[in-house]
Scaffold this motif. Sequence first.
Motif, PDB file in Angstrom:
ATOM      1  N   VAL A 100      40.938  40.093  48.381  1.00 54.81           N
ATOM      2  CA  VAL A 100      39.808  39.411  47.749  1.00 54.81           C
ATOM      3  C   VAL A 100      40.184  38.924  46.354  1.00 54.81           C
ATOM      4  O   VAL A 100      39.894  37.786  45.976  1.00 54.81           O
ATOM      5  CB  VAL A 100      38.571  40.339  47.701  1.00 54.81           C
ATOM      6  CG1 VAL A 100      37.487  39.748  46.822  1.00 54.81           C
ATOM      7  CG2 VAL A 100      38.055  40.595  49.104  1.00 54.81           C
ATOM      8  N   ILE A 101      40.849  39.750  45.572  1.00 58.87           N
ATOM      9  CA  ILE A 101      41.261  39.364  44.221  1.00 58.87           C
ATOM     10  C   ILE A 101      42.245  38.200  44.271  1.00 58.87           C
ATOM     11  O   ILE A 101      42.145  37.261  43.480  1.00 58.87           O
ATOM     12  CB  ILE A 101      41.838  40.569  43.461  1.00 58.87           C
ATOM     13  CG1 ILE A 101      40.712  41.540  43.126  1.00 58.87           C
ATOM     14  CG2 ILE A 101      42.545  40.126  42.190  1.00 58.87           C
ATOM     15  CD1 ILE A 101      41.174  42.849  42.551  1.00 58.87           C
ATOM     16  N   CYS A 102      43.182  38.244  45.185  1.00 59.82           N
ATOM     17  CA  CYS A 102      44.132  37.133  45.329  1.00 59.82           C
ATOM     18  C   CYS A 102      43.408  35.839  45.676  1.00 59.82           C
ATOM     19  O   CYS A 102      43.735  34.779  45.143  1.00 59.82           O
ATOM     20  CB  CYS A 102      45.166  37.461  46.389  1.00 59.82           C
ATOM     21  SG  CYS A 102      46.368  38.687  45.876  1.00 59.82           S
ATOM     22  N   PHE A 103      42.422  35.924  46.551  1.00 59.17           N
ATOM     23  CA  PHE A 103      41.659  34.737  46.927  1.00 59.17           C
ATOM     24  C   PHE A 103      40.891  34.192  45.729  1.00 59.17           C
ATOM     25  O   PHE A 103      40.858  32.991  45.493  1.00 59.17           O
ATOM     26  CB  PHE A 103      40.696  35.067  48.072  1.00 59.17           C
ATOM     27  CG  PHE A 103      39.882  33.892  48.509  1.00 59.17           C
ATOM     28  CD1 PHE A 103      40.462  32.879  49.257  1.00 59.17           C
ATOM     29  CD2 PHE A 103      38.549  33.792  48.165  1.00 59.17           C
ATOM     30  CE1 PHE A 103      39.717  31.783  49.655  1.00 59.17           C
ATOM     31  CE2 PHE A 103      37.794  32.703  48.557  1.00 59.17           C
ATOM     32  CZ  PHE A 103      38.382  31.697  49.308  1.00 59.17           C
ATOM     33  N   ILE A 104      40.283  35.095  44.942  1.00 58.94           N
ATOM     34  CA  ILE A 104      39.522  34.670  43.768  1.00 58.94           C
ATOM     35  C   ILE A 104      40.437  33.989  42.750  1.00 58.94           C
ATOM     36  O   ILE A 104      40.053  33.007  42.125  1.00 58.94           O
ATOM     37  CB  ILE A 104      38.789  35.872  43.143  1.00 58.94           C
ATOM     38  CG1 ILE A 104      37.662  36.318  44.064  1.00 58.94           C
ATOM     39  CG2 ILE A 104      38.250  35.541  41.762  1.00 58.94           C
ATOM     40  CD1 ILE A 104      37.014  37.620  43.661  1.00 58.94           C
ATOM     41  N   LEU A 105      41.641  34.473  42.584  1.00 54.77           N
ATOM     42  CA  LEU A 105      42.579  33.866  41.645  1.00 54.77           C
ATOM     43  C   LEU A 105      43.214  32.595  42.204  1.00 54.77           C
ATOM     44  O   LEU A 105      43.600  31.707  41.449  1.00 54.77           O
ATOM     45  CB  LEU A 105      43.667  34.868  41.272  1.00 54.77           C
ATOM     46  CG  LEU A 105      43.202  36.091  40.499  1.00 54.77           C
ATOM     47  CD1 LEU A 105      44.352  37.070  40.316  1.00 54.77           C
ATOM     48  CD2 LEU A 105      42.620  35.706  39.162  1.00 54.77           C
ATOM     49  N   GLU A 138      40.614  44.886  48.831  1.00 56.34           N
ATOM     50  CA  GLU A 138      40.347  44.500  47.446  1.00 56.34           C
ATOM     51  C   GLU A 138      41.435  43.576  46.919  1.00 56.34           C
ATOM     52  O   GLU A 138      41.142  42.599  46.226  1.00 56.34           O
ATOM     53  CB  GLU A 138      40.231  45.731  46.558  1.00 56.34           C
ATOM     54  CG  GLU A 138      38.977  46.528  46.785  1.00 56.34           C
ATOM     55  CD  GLU A 138      38.935  47.797  45.954  1.00 56.34           C
ATOM     56  OE1 GLU A 138      39.930  48.108  45.257  1.00 56.34           O
ATOM     57  OE2 GLU A 138      37.907  48.476  46.007  1.00 56.34           O
ATOM     58  N   GLU A 185      31.502  27.224  33.968  1.00 55.20           N
ATOM     59  CA  GLU A 185      31.957  27.943  35.160  1.00 55.20           C
ATOM     60  C   GLU A 185      32.586  29.269  34.780  1.00 55.20           C
ATOM     61  O   GLU A 185      32.442  30.249  35.495  1.00 55.20           O
ATOM     62  CB  GLU A 185      32.951  27.086  35.944  1.00 55.20           C
ATOM     63  CG  GLU A 185      32.331  25.878  36.595  1.00 55.20           C
ATOM     64  CD  GLU A 185      33.352  24.961  37.227  1.00 55.20           C
ATOM     65  OE1 GLU A 185      34.551  25.300  37.173  1.00 55.20           O
ATOM     66  OE2 GLU A 185      32.965  23.936  37.768  1.00 55.20           O
ATOM     67  N   LEU A 233      41.744  30.403  44.419  1.00 54.23           N
ATOM     68  CA  LEU A 233      40.768  29.339  44.632  1.00 54.23           C
ATOM     69  C   LEU A 233      40.730  28.308  43.506  1.00 54.23           C
ATOM     70  O   LEU A 233      40.769  27.101  43.783  1.00 54.23           O
ATOM     71  CB  LEU A 233      39.382  29.938  44.863  1.00 54.23           C
ATOM     72  CG  LEU A 233      38.307  28.966  45.294  1.00 54.23           C
ATOM     73  CD1 LEU A 233      38.670  28.331  46.633  1.00 54.23           C
ATOM     74  CD2 LEU A 233      36.974  29.686  45.408  1.00 54.23           C
TER      75      LEU A 233
END
Length: 65
Positions: free
Chosen positions: A9-14, A6, A62, A16
């Motif tokens: 995933v959160i790090c990737f979402i932030l 988790e 967005e 991107l």
Amino acid sequence: MILILECIVICFILFLPCVVVIANGIHNEAVLFEKDVQERVIQMGLITKEEIDRNRKLFNKEALT
């Protein structure tokens, strides 16, 4: 193990949006800065007021999705 996934995933979402802004040029996302910074970027000729308005509309769409 799930907590670690988790976090990744959160790090990737932030991360991107940062990559997209840097790749497109920070002046294209002047909408994220204060009004005086936006005016300075327009003054330097890096972007126009119309482009800032267009990017603001795109950014809001967005952010809502």
